[in-house]
Design a protein around this motif. Structure first.
Motif, PDB file in Angstrom:
ATOM      1  N   ALA A 179       0.835  -1.207   0.000  1.00  0.00           N
ATOM      2  CA  ALA A 179       0.000   0.000   0.000  1.00  0.00           C
ATOM      3  C   ALA A 179       0.868   1.254   0.000  1.00  0.00           C
ATOM      4  CB  ALA A 179      -0.934   0.000   1.210  1.00  0.00           C
ATOM      5  N   GLU A 180       1.929   1.244   0.790  1.00  0.00           N
ATOM      6  CA  GLU A 180       2.846   2.379   0.795  1.00  0.00           C
ATOM      7  C   GLU A 180       3.508   2.553  -0.572  1.00  0.00           C
ATOM      8  OE1 GLU A 180       4.150   2.303   5.538  1.00  0.00           O
ATOM      9  OE2 GLU A 180       5.473   1.434   4.012  1.00  0.00           O
ATOM     10  N   LEU A 181       3.924   1.438  -1.191  1.00  0.00           N
ATOM     11  CA  LEU A 181       4.552   1.532  -2.507  1.00  0.00           C
ATOM     12  C   LEU A 181       3.618   2.202  -3.513  1.00  0.00           C
ATOM     13  CD1 LEU A 181       6.361  -1.916  -3.060  1.00  0.00           C
ATOM     14  CD2 LEU A 181       7.258   0.169  -2.014  1.00  0.00           C
ATOM     15  N   LEU A 182       2.374   1.730  -3.568  1.00  0.00           N
ATOM     16  CA  LEU A 182       1.442   2.283  -4.548  1.00  0.00           C
ATOM     17  C   LEU A 182       1.129   3.741  -4.238  1.00  0.00           C
ATOM     18  CD1 LEU A 182      -0.361   2.106  -6.981  1.00  0.00           C
ATOM     19  CD2 LEU A 182      -2.112   0.991  -5.569  1.00  0.00           C
ATOM     20  N   ALA A 183       0.913   4.068  -2.973  1.00  0.00           N
ATOM     21  CA  ALA A 183       0.622   5.458  -2.611  1.00  0.00           C
ATOM     22  C   ALA A 183       1.785   6.374  -2.983  1.00  0.00           C
ATOM     23  CB  ALA A 183       0.316   5.557  -1.117  1.00  0.00           C
ATOM     24  N   LEU A 184       3.010   5.914  -2.754  1.00  0.00           N
ATOM     25  CA  LEU A 184       4.177   6.730  -3.083  1.00  0.00           C
ATOM     26  C   LEU A 184       4.333   6.874  -4.597  1.00  0.00           C
ATOM     27  CD1 LEU A 184       6.545   5.324  -0.336  1.00  0.00           C
ATOM     28  CD2 LEU A 184       5.823   7.722  -0.553  1.00  0.00           C
ATOM     29  N   TYR A 185       4.031   5.802  -5.332  1.00  0.00           N
ATOM     30  CA  TYR A 185       4.079   5.915  -6.792  1.00  0.00           C
ATOM     31  C   TYR A 185       3.070   6.956  -7.277  1.00  0.00           C
ATOM     32  CZ  TYR A 185       3.166   5.165 -11.676  1.00  0.00           C
ATOM     33  OH  TYR A 185       2.965   5.390 -13.012  1.00  0.00           O
ATOM     34  N   LEU A 186       1.828   6.875  -6.766  1.00  0.00           N
ATOM     35  CA  LEU A 186       0.799   7.823  -7.198  1.00  0.00           C
ATOM     36  C   LEU A 186       1.183   9.256  -6.830  1.00  0.00           C
ATOM     37  CD1 LEU A 186      -2.408   5.801  -6.266  1.00  0.00           C
ATOM     38  CD2 LEU A 186      -1.491   6.206  -8.556  1.00  0.00           C
ATOM     39  N   LEU A 187       1.826   9.430  -5.694  1.00  0.00           N
ATOM     40  CA  LEU A 187       2.295  10.759  -5.303  1.00  0.00           C
ATOM     41  C   LEU A 187       3.306  11.283  -6.317  1.00  0.00           C
ATOM     42  CD1 LEU A 187       2.732  13.117  -3.233  1.00  0.00           C
ATOM     43  CD2 LEU A 187       4.579  11.695  -2.294  1.00  0.00           C
TER      44      LEU A 187
END
Length: 369
Positions: A179-187
Protein backbone atom coordinates in the motif's frame (compact mmCIF):
# COMPACT_ATOMS: atom_id res chain seq x y z
CA UNK A 1 8.31 -6.26 10.87
CA UNK A 2 6.01 -3.29 10.75
CA UNK A 3 7.78 -0.03 11.29
CA UNK A 4 7.73 1.44 14.76
CA UNK A 5 4.23 1.60 16.18
CA UNK A 6 2.48 3.49 18.99
CA UNK A 7 0.13 2.23 21.62
CA UNK A 8 -3.28 1.47 20.24
CA UNK A 9 -5.64 4.23 19.25
CA UNK A 10 -9.12 2.93 20.12
CA UNK A 11 -10.54 4.92 17.22
CA UNK A 12 -8.19 3.30 14.73
CA UNK A 13 -7.76 -0.48 14.86
CA UNK A 14 -4.89 -0.31 12.36
CA UNK A 15 -2.44 0.03 15.25
CA UNK A 16 -3.24 -2.63 17.87
CA UNK A 17 -1.42 -2.35 21.16
CA UNK A 18 -0.90 -6.08 21.54
CA UNK A 19 0.79 -8.66 19.33
CA UNK A 20 -1.20 -11.13 17.26
CA UNK A 21 -3.50 -13.23 19.45
CA UNK A 22 -2.70 -16.87 20.07
CA UNK A 23 -5.02 -19.61 18.90
CA UNK A 24 -5.85 -20.96 15.49
CA UNK A 25 -3.34 -22.23 12.95
CA UNK A 26 0.13 -20.61 12.86
CA UNK A 27 0.40 -17.75 10.42
CA UNK A 28 -3.33 -17.31 9.85
CA UNK A 29 -3.13 -13.51 10.20
CA UNK A 30 -0.12 -13.08 7.93
CA UNK A 31 -1.72 -15.37 5.35
CA UNK A 32 -5.01 -13.46 5.45
CA UNK A 33 -3.35 -10.04 5.23
CA UNK A 34 -1.11 -11.15 2.38
CA UNK A 35 -4.22 -12.31 0.50
CA UNK A 36 -5.92 -8.92 1.06
CA UNK A 37 -3.39 -7.03 -1.04
CA UNK A 38 -5.26 -6.97 -4.37
CA UNK A 39 -8.28 -5.50 -2.58
CA UNK A 40 -6.10 -2.91 -0.83
CA UNK A 41 -4.51 -1.89 -4.14
CA UNK A 42 -7.98 -1.46 -5.67
CA UNK A 43 -9.08 0.66 -2.71
CA UNK A 44 -6.13 2.99 -3.12
CA UNK A 45 -6.74 3.36 -6.85
CA UNK A 46 -10.45 4.07 -6.45
CA UNK A 47 -10.76 5.82 -3.08
CA UNK A 48 -7.28 7.15 -2.34
CA UNK A 49 -5.98 8.30 -5.72
CA UNK A 50 -8.00 11.55 -5.98
CA UNK A 51 -6.74 12.78 -2.60
CA UNK A 52 -3.18 11.73 -3.40
CA UNK A 53 -3.31 13.60 -6.71
CA UNK A 54 -4.67 16.72 -4.97
CA UNK A 55 -1.89 16.52 -2.38
CA UNK A 56 0.70 16.13 -5.14
CA UNK A 57 -0.63 19.21 -6.92
CA UNK A 58 -0.44 21.30 -3.75
CA UNK A 59 3.12 20.16 -3.04
CA UNK A 60 4.20 20.70 -6.66
CA UNK A 61 2.95 24.30 -6.40
CA UNK A 62 5.52 24.84 -3.65
CA UNK A 63 8.31 23.74 -6.05
CA UNK A 64 10.60 21.88 -3.60
CA UNK A 65 14.12 21.48 -4.95
CA UNK A 66 15.29 18.63 -2.69
CA UNK A 67 13.58 15.70 -0.97
CA UNK A 68 14.40 13.97 2.32
CA UNK A 69 12.79 10.65 3.23
CA UNK A 70 12.53 9.32 6.74
CA UNK A 71 11.24 5.95 7.99
CA UNK A 72 12.00 2.81 9.99
CA UNK A 73 11.72 -0.92 9.35
CA UNK A 74 9.53 -2.02 6.46
CA UNK A 75 8.57 1.59 5.74
CA UNK A 76 12.25 2.41 5.29
CA UNK A 77 12.29 0.06 2.30
CA UNK A 78 9.18 1.76 0.91
CA UNK A 79 10.92 5.12 1.37
CA UNK A 80 13.97 3.82 -0.51
CA UNK A 81 11.64 2.88 -3.38
CA UNK A 82 10.31 6.45 -3.34
CA UNK A 83 13.89 7.73 -3.54
CA UNK A 84 14.37 5.86 -6.82
CA UNK A 85 11.07 7.24 -8.14
CA UNK A 86 11.89 10.82 -7.22
CA UNK A 87 15.42 10.74 -8.60
CA UNK A 88 14.60 8.88 -11.83
CA UNK A 89 11.14 10.18 -12.74
CA UNK A 90 11.37 13.72 -11.34
CA UNK A 91 15.10 14.38 -11.39
CA UNK A 92 14.96 15.57 -7.79
CA UNK A 93 17.98 14.96 -5.56
CA UNK A 94 16.95 12.85 -2.56
CA UNK A 95 18.41 11.69 0.72
CA UNK A 96 17.47 9.25 3.48
CA UNK A 97 17.56 11.00 6.84
CA UNK A 98 19.27 10.03 10.07
CA UNK A 99 16.66 10.94 12.65
CA UNK A 100 19.16 10.79 15.50
CA UNK A 101 20.86 13.94 14.18
CA UNK A 102 17.74 15.76 15.32
CA UNK A 103 16.40 13.65 18.17
CA UNK A 104 19.69 12.67 19.85
CA UNK A 105 22.13 15.40 18.77
CA UNK A 106 19.72 18.31 18.55
CA UNK A 107 21.00 19.41 15.14
CA UNK A 108 19.08 22.25 13.50
CA UNK A 109 19.02 22.46 9.72
CA UNK A 110 17.87 24.96 7.11
CA UNK A 111 15.30 23.01 5.10
CA UNK A 112 13.91 25.84 3.03
CA UNK A 113 12.61 24.56 -0.35
CA UNK A 114 12.95 20.97 0.86
CA UNK A 115 10.20 18.35 0.88
CA UNK A 116 10.40 15.96 3.84
CA UNK A 117 8.39 12.73 3.48
CA UNK A 118 7.92 10.59 6.60
CA UNK A 119 6.66 7.07 5.90
CA UNK A 120 5.21 5.03 8.76
CA UNK A 121 2.55 2.32 8.98
CA UNK A 122 1.45 3.50 12.40
CA UNK A 123 2.50 7.13 12.43
CA UNK A 124 3.40 6.92 16.10
CA UNK A 125 7.14 6.53 16.55
CA UNK A 126 8.46 9.38 18.71
CA UNK A 127 11.59 9.95 16.61
CA UNK A 128 9.58 10.16 13.37
CA UNK A 129 7.17 12.62 14.94
CA UNK A 130 9.94 14.73 16.50
CA UNK A 131 12.04 14.87 13.35
CA UNK A 132 9.00 15.81 11.24
CA UNK A 133 8.09 18.62 13.62
CA UNK A 134 11.69 19.83 13.54
CA UNK A 135 11.70 19.73 9.73
CA UNK A 136 8.53 21.78 9.56
CA UNK A 137 9.99 24.35 11.96
CA UNK A 138 13.11 24.44 9.77
CA UNK A 139 11.08 25.53 6.74
CA UNK A 140 10.43 22.20 5.00
CA UNK A 141 7.25 21.15 3.26
CA UNK A 142 6.33 18.06 5.29
CA UNK A 143 4.28 15.05 4.22
CA UNK A 144 3.32 12.02 6.30
CA UNK A 145 2.41 8.76 4.56
CA UNK A 146 0.71 6.46 7.09
CA UNK A 147 -1.98 3.84 7.66
CA UNK A 148 -3.40 5.90 10.50
CA UNK A 149 -4.97 9.27 9.68
CA UNK A 150 -5.39 10.00 13.39
CA UNK A 151 -1.74 9.41 14.26
CA UNK A 152 0.67 11.90 15.84
CA UNK A 153 2.78 11.85 12.67
CA UNK A 154 -0.19 12.78 10.49
CA UNK A 155 -0.88 15.69 12.85
CA UNK A 156 2.75 16.83 12.86
CA UNK A 157 3.07 17.07 9.07
CA UNK A 158 1.55 19.76 6.86
CA UNK A 159 0.20 17.14 4.43
CA UNK A 160 -0.92 13.56 4.95
CA UNK A 161 -1.64 10.55 2.72
CA UNK A 162 -3.61 7.62 4.13
CA UNK A 163 -2.57 4.32 2.50
CA UNK A 164 -5.97 2.77 3.35
CA UNK A 165 -4.62 -0.70 4.11
CA UNK A 166 -6.97 -1.35 7.02
CA UNK A 167 -6.02 -3.08 10.29
CA UNK A 168 -2.82 -5.12 10.15
CA UNK A 169 -2.55 -7.51 13.12
CA UNK A 170 0.28 -9.86 12.13
CA UNK A 171 3.67 -8.60 13.24
CA UNK A 172 5.26 -8.89 9.76
CA UNK A 173 4.00 -6.07 7.57
CA UNK A 174 2.64 -7.23 4.21
CA UNK A 175 -0.32 -5.25 2.91
CA UNK A 176 0.87 -1.99 4.46
CA UNK A 177 4.13 -2.31 2.51
CA UNK A 178 2.55 -2.68 -0.92
CA UNK A 179 0.00 0.00 0.00
CA UNK A 180 2.85 2.38 0.79
CA UNK A 181 4.55 1.53 -2.51
CA UNK A 182 1.44 2.28 -4.55
CA UNK A 183 0.62 5.46 -2.61
CA UNK A 184 4.18 6.73 -3.08
CA UNK A 185 4.08 5.91 -6.79
CA UNK A 186 0.80 7.82 -7.20
CA UNK A 187 2.30 10.76 -5.30
CA UNK A 188 5.38 10.94 -7.52
CA UNK A 189 3.31 10.40 -10.67
CA UNK A 190 1.06 13.22 -9.50
CA UNK A 191 4.04 15.50 -8.89
CA UNK A 192 4.94 15.13 -12.59
CA UNK A 193 1.34 15.68 -13.70
CA UNK A 194 0.36 12.03 -14.23
CA UNK A 195 -2.94 10.38 -13.40
CA UNK A 196 -1.71 6.93 -12.28
CA UNK A 197 -3.16 5.11 -15.29
CA UNK A 198 -0.23 2.67 -15.53
CA UNK A 199 -1.00 1.34 -12.03
CA UNK A 200 -4.58 0.25 -12.78
CA UNK A 201 -3.52 -3.27 -13.83
CA UNK A 202 -1.80 -3.95 -10.49
CA UNK A 203 -4.74 -5.49 -8.54
CA UNK A 204 -5.44 -8.10 -11.22
CA UNK A 205 -1.73 -8.92 -11.62
CA UNK A 206 -1.38 -9.22 -7.83
CA UNK A 207 -4.24 -11.72 -7.74
CA UNK A 208 -2.49 -13.77 -10.42
CA UNK A 209 0.75 -13.87 -8.43
CA UNK A 210 -0.87 -14.72 -5.09
CA UNK A 211 -2.84 -17.56 -6.68
CA UNK A 212 0.46 -19.35 -7.33
CA UNK A 213 1.14 -20.19 -3.68
CA UNK A 214 1.80 -23.87 -4.49
CA UNK A 215 4.80 -22.85 -6.65
CA UNK A 216 6.22 -20.87 -3.78
CA UNK A 217 5.59 -23.71 -1.32
CA UNK A 218 7.67 -26.05 -3.50
CA UNK A 219 10.39 -23.42 -3.71
CA UNK A 220 10.38 -22.98 0.07
CA UNK A 221 11.37 -26.61 0.59
CA UNK A 222 14.93 -25.83 -0.50
CA UNK A 223 15.30 -23.24 2.30
CA UNK A 224 13.97 -25.21 5.26
CA UNK A 225 17.46 -25.91 6.60
CA UNK A 226 19.25 -22.85 5.22
CA UNK A 227 21.73 -21.25 7.60
CA UNK A 228 22.20 -18.06 5.60
CA UNK A 229 20.73 -16.39 2.53
CA UNK A 230 21.80 -13.59 0.21
CA UNK A 231 19.38 -11.42 -1.74
CA UNK A 232 20.38 -9.05 -4.49
CA UNK A 233 18.94 -6.73 -7.12
CA UNK A 234 19.54 -3.37 -8.74
CA UNK A 235 17.57 -0.22 -9.34
CA UNK A 236 13.90 -0.37 -8.44
CA UNK A 237 14.33 -4.01 -7.40
CA UNK A 238 16.84 -3.25 -4.63
CA UNK A 239 14.24 -2.12 -2.06
CA UNK A 240 12.41 -5.40 -2.80
CA UNK A 241 15.55 -7.40 -1.97
CA UNK A 242 15.91 -5.50 1.31
CA UNK A 243 12.28 -5.98 2.27
CA UNK A 244 12.38 -9.69 1.41
CA UNK A 245 15.49 -10.12 3.56
CA UNK A 246 13.73 -8.39 6.45
CA UNK A 247 10.68 -10.63 6.09
CA UNK A 248 12.80 -13.80 6.05
CA UNK A 249 14.81 -12.74 9.10
CA UNK A 250 11.90 -11.68 11.28
CA UNK A 251 9.72 -14.70 10.49
CA UNK A 252 12.06 -17.66 9.87
CA UNK A 253 15.11 -16.31 11.78
CA UNK A 254 17.39 -17.14 8.84
CA UNK A 255 20.16 -14.52 8.56
CA UNK A 256 19.38 -12.89 5.21
CA UNK A 257 21.73 -10.31 3.74
CA UNK A 258 20.54 -7.90 1.04
CA UNK A 259 22.96 -6.20 -1.35
CA UNK A 260 22.76 -4.08 -4.42
CA UNK A 261 24.24 -6.17 -7.23
CA UNK A 262 26.95 -3.56 -7.66
CA UNK A 263 27.87 -3.70 -3.96
CA UNK A 264 27.82 -7.50 -4.01
CA UNK A 265 30.74 -7.47 -6.46
CA UNK A 266 32.75 -5.16 -4.19
CA UNK A 267 33.59 -7.81 -1.60
CA UNK A 268 30.54 -9.75 -0.34
CA UNK A 269 30.68 -12.00 -3.43
CA UNK A 270 33.54 -13.82 -1.68
CA UNK A 271 31.11 -15.42 0.80
CA UNK A 272 28.89 -16.88 -1.96
CA UNK A 273 29.31 -20.61 -2.50
CA UNK A 274 27.22 -23.56 -3.67
CA UNK A 275 25.66 -24.02 -0.22
CA UNK A 276 24.21 -20.66 0.79
CA UNK A 277 21.19 -19.79 -1.40
CA UNK A 278 21.07 -16.56 -3.39
CA UNK A 279 17.77 -14.95 -4.43
CA UNK A 280 18.00 -12.39 -7.24
CA UNK A 281 15.15 -10.00 -7.93
CA UNK A 282 15.47 -9.22 -11.65
CA UNK A 283 13.32 -6.36 -12.94
CA UNK A 284 12.21 -6.19 -16.56
CA UNK A 285 14.11 -3.10 -17.67
CA UNK A 286 17.31 -1.22 -16.98
CA UNK A 287 17.70 -2.61 -13.46
CA UNK A 288 17.59 -6.16 -14.79
CA UNK A 289 20.07 -5.30 -17.53
CA UNK A 290 22.48 -3.87 -14.96
CA UNK A 291 22.11 -7.02 -12.83
CA UNK A 292 22.96 -9.52 -15.59
CA UNK A 293 26.76 -9.37 -15.15
CA UNK A 294 26.19 -10.08 -11.45
CA UNK A 295 24.05 -13.10 -12.29
CA UNK A 296 26.84 -14.37 -14.56
CA UNK A 297 29.36 -14.06 -11.73
CA UNK A 298 27.03 -15.88 -9.35
CA UNK A 299 26.57 -18.73 -11.82
CA UNK A 300 30.35 -18.90 -12.32
CA UNK A 301 30.72 -19.42 -8.57
CA UNK A 302 28.20 -22.27 -8.63
CA UNK A 303 25.71 -20.38 -6.47
CA UNK A 304 22.34 -21.94 -5.66
CA UNK A 305 20.66 -19.12 -7.57
CA UNK A 306 16.92 -18.52 -7.49
CA UNK A 307 15.47 -15.75 -9.66
CA UNK A 308 12.27 -13.76 -9.26
CA UNK A 309 11.67 -12.08 -12.58
CA UNK A 310 11.67 -12.76 -16.33
CA UNK A 311 11.24 -16.29 -17.63
CA UNK A 312 14.54 -16.21 -19.52
CA UNK A 313 16.50 -15.49 -16.34
CA UNK A 314 14.54 -18.05 -14.32
CA UNK A 315 15.39 -20.70 -16.94
CA UNK A 316 19.11 -20.01 -16.46
CA UNK A 317 18.92 -20.22 -12.65
CA UNK A 318 18.63 -23.18 -10.26
CA UNK A 319 14.96 -22.31 -9.75
CA UNK A 320 12.70 -19.31 -9.68
CA UNK A 321 9.35 -17.59 -9.99
CA UNK A 322 8.34 -15.97 -13.29
CA UNK A 323 6.57 -12.66 -12.71
CA UNK A 324 3.68 -11.75 -15.05
CA UNK A 325 4.85 -8.17 -15.56
CA UNK A 326 3.79 -7.90 -19.22
CA UNK A 327 3.89 -4.24 -20.21
CA UNK A 328 4.05 -3.04 -16.59
CA UNK A 329 6.62 -0.20 -16.28
CA UNK A 330 9.73 -1.07 -14.33
CA UNK A 331 8.91 1.52 -11.67
CA UNK A 332 5.71 -0.37 -10.75
CA UNK A 333 7.15 -3.88 -10.75
CA UNK A 334 8.24 -3.75 -7.07
CA UNK A 335 4.56 -3.95 -6.05
CA UNK A 336 4.47 -7.41 -7.67
CA UNK A 337 8.05 -8.51 -6.94
CA UNK A 338 7.58 -8.59 -3.19
CA UNK A 339 4.45 -10.79 -3.28
CA UNK A 340 6.09 -14.19 -3.97
CA UNK A 341 8.81 -13.28 -1.48
CA UNK A 342 6.23 -12.56 1.23
CA UNK A 343 4.73 -15.96 0.47
CA UNK A 344 8.20 -17.49 0.58
CA UNK A 345 8.92 -16.06 4.03
CA UNK A 346 5.59 -17.42 5.25
CA UNK A 347 6.10 -20.91 3.76
CA UNK A 348 9.70 -21.24 4.96
CA UNK A 349 8.63 -20.24 8.46
CA UNK A 350 5.79 -22.76 8.52
CA UNK A 351 8.14 -25.47 7.20
CA UNK A 352 10.55 -24.71 10.04
CA UNK A 353 7.76 -25.18 12.59
CA UNK A 354 7.44 -21.52 13.62
CA UNK A 355 4.57 -19.04 13.71
CA UNK A 356 5.06 -16.10 11.31
CA UNK A 357 2.29 -14.12 13.01
CA UNK A 358 4.25 -13.59 16.21
CA UNK A 359 8.05 -13.79 15.81
CA UNK A 360 9.98 -14.15 19.04
CA UNK A 361 11.42 -11.04 20.68
CA UNK A 362 9.30 -8.72 18.52
CA UNK A 363 6.21 -6.71 19.31
CA UNK A 364 3.85 -4.66 17.22
CA UNK A 365 4.53 -1.77 19.53
CA UNK A 366 8.16 -0.66 19.11
CA UNK A 367 9.06 2.87 20.08
CA UNK A 368 12.36 4.52 19.11
CA UNK A 369 13.54 7.94 20.13
Amino acid sequence: MSDTNPAADPANPATPANPAPRGGPPGRLMAAETAEQPAVLRRILTEGAPQIRETAERIAARAPRFVLLTARGTSDNAALYAKYLLEILLGRPCGMTSMSTTTAYGARQDLTDCLVIAVSQSGGSPDLVASTRAAREAGAVTLAVTNNAGSPLAAAAEFHIDVLAGPERALPATKTYTAELLALYLLVDGLRGGDGTAAKVLPDLAETVLARRDEVRRLAARYRFAERMVLTSRGYGYPTAREAALKLMETSYIPALAYSGADLLHGPLAMVDNVSPVIAVVPEGKGGEALRPVLDRLRDRGADLVVVGPGAEVARASAGFVLPTGELPEELQPVLEILPLQLLAYEVTIARGQDPDAPRALAKVTETR
